[in-house]
Design a protein around this motif. Structure first.
Motif, short mmCIF file in Angstrom:
data_model
loop_
_atom_site.label_atom_id
_atom_site.label_comp_id
_atom_site.label_asym_id
_atom_site.label_seq_id
_atom_site.Cartn_x
_atom_site.Cartn_y
_atom_site.Cartn_z
N ALA A 228 22.50 -35.04 17.82
CA ALA A 228 23.13 -35.29 16.52
C ALA A 228 22.34 -34.53 15.46
O ALA A 228 21.11 -34.57 15.46
CB ALA A 228 23.12 -36.78 16.22
N ARG A 258 32.42 -34.10 13.40
CA ARG A 258 32.69 -35.53 13.65
C ARG A 258 34.18 -35.80 13.88
O ARG A 258 34.56 -36.57 14.75
CB ARG A 258 32.17 -36.35 12.47
CG ARG A 258 32.32 -37.82 12.62
CD ARG A 258 31.15 -38.59 12.09
NE ARG A 258 29.91 -38.29 12.80
CZ ARG A 258 29.61 -38.75 14.01
NH1 ARG A 258 30.44 -39.52 14.67
NH2 ARG A 258 28.47 -38.44 14.59
N SER A 262 36.00 -37.43 17.02
CA SER A 262 36.77 -38.68 16.89
C SER A 262 38.13 -38.56 17.60
O SER A 262 38.67 -39.54 18.10
CB SER A 262 36.95 -39.07 15.42
OG SER A 262 37.97 -38.26 14.84
N TYR A 283 27.76 -33.56 12.44
CA TYR A 283 27.98 -32.65 13.57
C TYR A 283 27.10 -33.07 14.75
O TYR A 283 26.04 -33.66 14.56
CB TYR A 283 27.60 -31.20 13.20
CG TYR A 283 28.57 -30.57 12.25
CD1 TYR A 283 29.70 -29.89 12.72
CD2 TYR A 283 28.38 -30.64 10.88
CE1 TYR A 283 30.60 -29.30 11.85
CE2 TYR A 283 29.28 -30.05 9.99
CZ TYR A 283 30.39 -29.39 10.50
OH TYR A 283 31.29 -28.81 9.64
N CYS A 284 27.58 -32.74 15.95
CA CYS A 284 26.75 -32.83 17.14
C CYS A 284 26.70 -31.46 17.79
O CYS A 284 27.58 -30.61 17.54
CB CYS A 284 27.32 -33.84 18.15
SG CYS A 284 27.09 -35.55 17.61
#
Ligand code: FAD
Ligand code: 2HG
Ligand code: ZN
Length: 476
Positions: A228, A258, A262, A283-284
């Motif tokens: 993350a 994100r 989702s 953001y990841c």
């Protein structure tokens, strides 16, 4: 006998009656993956060998009929399906699916164009080699389509695009001649490189029937981390650290916004997305370290990298896969984004590239302009950050009909995004190509000099404009 009946009879004589399809549900060949267009073919023709492809092309040329080469029909830009006229032949390469040879000493594999990408990967792995081209469509896309689009995927940061992996091609020209360029040489400076002209030409210059591709030794281990990050700037900073700490071991670096994640949670609730509740992480990143030494060495490198990144504040939290199954699960989350987006409804896709260093600024400015012009538009931002290539996609605002949004606002949305891409000296297509969806945009965003040279090449190789007409370039 009408001209059409005669043509169909000739085609049946070449490939067999069962391989000239004219009736029944031909959606698999006539509708594009994104369901943007449903065309109508004159026939779907499925040859099984290069001489058969050459005979089909010659026969169609003599009849004045144009050809749409097709592999797995997973393309994103409406390039592999026929138009609505009912006058184009879809030339499906799917029956040409043999791995012809694997040369371990030369580190090459020679394949038919219709080989499914995953089948090539598996054959090579069984023989102890890595064929590194990889993307979420690999169970259906073909190497011919990968070459036709110069596909990218998730390992480009280390191994390059399909172009960089190709050492030679076999091609049937628009006149139905066979060019055998399957030399497998790593060095050959004998004039114009025809292979590179064909790669990325999206079926507009000829039909790729075979290819010789580069192999690599299998890595001792591949470690995957899912982290993350507090911002896109932090993701870019992490990329710099990853290059520094992992060097050639860095084989994947994908960013996921994100909202994109989702959609995965919403449409595939069985997939557990790490950090889904971490509101401080917009953001990841999924990153991969391939190590030639050992798993222990790979873990030490990863730990050092993540420690440093946390110290510098560019990583908030991280998980490192403990097993191959866990690594696959983490990659699966990233690879499910296109499917989750498709489940959410029709959308506007962009596969832009910008210098990596300028991506955060690009996103800030473009997000702001889009929100001002289309309040509530949902930005599905993710992709191959390691290559400077974002899928900066736009989904209709919640509650707005997706079809209506595309009909009314696609042009406006594209104008904002592509004008900004120009300002950043980027490209409007980093990997999916032009097809028919982006043809007009190409005219607006490519230099007249470049377009002139492209038209001259098309005119020289396909003077009657029979190979995938209306794709990439308009010849009118
Ligand atoms: P098709 O869709 O059949 O054709 C694509 C184009 O190539 C058409 O213009 C067609 O005429 C031409 N063509 C096909 N075969 C030949 C041939 N033998 N000779 C000449 N021209 C030919 N793309 C990426 O680059 N990176 C990704 O990460 C990626 N991920 C994807 C994930 C999903 C879930 C999906 C659905 C698609 C993704 N794509 C990606 C897009 C697509 O998979 C690639 O463009 C792929 O290379 C297309 O291969 P295909 O065999 O399906 O080609
Ligand atoms: C990917 O990287 C593909 O997953 C598809 O290129 C991108 O669906 C998209 O926008
Ligand atoms: Zn992509």
């Amino acid at each position: 006998m009408t001209q059409l009946t005669q043509l169909l009879e000739q085609l049946r004589a070449i490939v067999g009656a069962g391989n000239v399809l004219t009736d029944g549900n031909l959606s698999a060949y006539e509708q594009d993956w994104r369901k943007r267009e449903h065309g109508k073919s004159l026939a779907v023709v499925r040859p099984a060998s290069t001489p058969e492809v050459a005979a089909v092309v010659k026969t169609c040329a003599a009849a004045g009929v144009s050809i749409v080469p097709q592999g797995g029909n997973t393309g994103m830009v409406v390039g592999s399906t026929p138009d609505a006229s009912g006058t184009q032949v879809v030339l499906s390469l799917q029956r040409m699916n043999q791995v012809r040879a694997l040369d371990g000493a030369n580190l090459t594999v020679t394949v038919d164009a219709g080989c499914v990408l995953q089948a090539i990967q598996e054959t090579c792995e069984t023989a102890g080699f890595l064929f590194p081209l990889s993307m979420a469509s690999e169970g259906s896309c073909t190497i011919g389509g990968n070459l036709g689009t110069n596909a990218g995927g998730t390992q480009v940061v280390r191994y390059g695009n399909t172009r960089e992996l190709c050492l030679g091609l076999e091609v049937v020209t628009a006149q139905g001649e066979i060019w055998n360029g399957l030399s497998g040489l790593r060095k050959d400076n004998t004039g114009y490189d025809l292979r590179h002209l064909m790669i990325g030409s999206e079926g507009t210059l000829g039909v790729i029937t075979g290819a010789i591709m580069k192999l690599y030794p299998l890595p001792a281990t591949q470690l995957t981390a899912f982290v993350a990050v507090p911002s896109l700037d932090a993701a870019v900073q992490l990329l710099g650290l990853a290059h520094q700490h992992l060097s050639a071991g860095l084989t994947g670096f994908e960013v996921m916004g994100r909202f994109a994640l989702s959609l995965v949670t919403k449409h595939f609730p069985q997939l557990r997305v790490p950090f889904a509740d971490n509101a401080t992480a917009p953001y990841c990143v999924v990153l991969e370290n391939s190590d030639q030494e050992s798993e222990a060495h790979a873990r030490i490198c990863f730990e050092r990298l993540l420690e440093m990144a946390m110290e510098q504040g560019c990583v908030l939290d991280a998980v490192v896969a403990e097993s191959i199954t866990q690594a696959r699960a983490l990659w699966h989350i990233r690879e499910s984004i296109p499917l989750a987006q498709a489940q959410e409804g029709l959308n506007i896709k962009h596969d832009i590239s910008i210098a990596v260093s300028r991506i955060p600024e690009f996103v800030r400015l473009t997000d702001a302009q889009l929100q001002q012009a289309y309040p509530g538009a949902r930005l599905v931002n993710y992709g191959h950050l390691g290559d400077g290539n974002l899928h900066y996609n736009v989904q209709a605002p919640a509650g707005v009909d997706a079809e209506a949004f595309l009909r009314d606002d696609e042009v406006g949305v594209n104008t904002i995004v592509y004008d900004m891409v120009d300002q950043f000296n980027g490209s409007i297509s980093a990997e999916h190509g032009v097809g028919s969806l982006k043809r007009e945009k190409l005219e607006q965003h490519k230099s007249p000099v470049a377009l002139g040279m492209m038209r001259a090449i098309k005119q020289a190789l396909d003077p009657d404009n029979r190979m995938n007409p209306g794709r990439v370039l308009s010849m009118q």
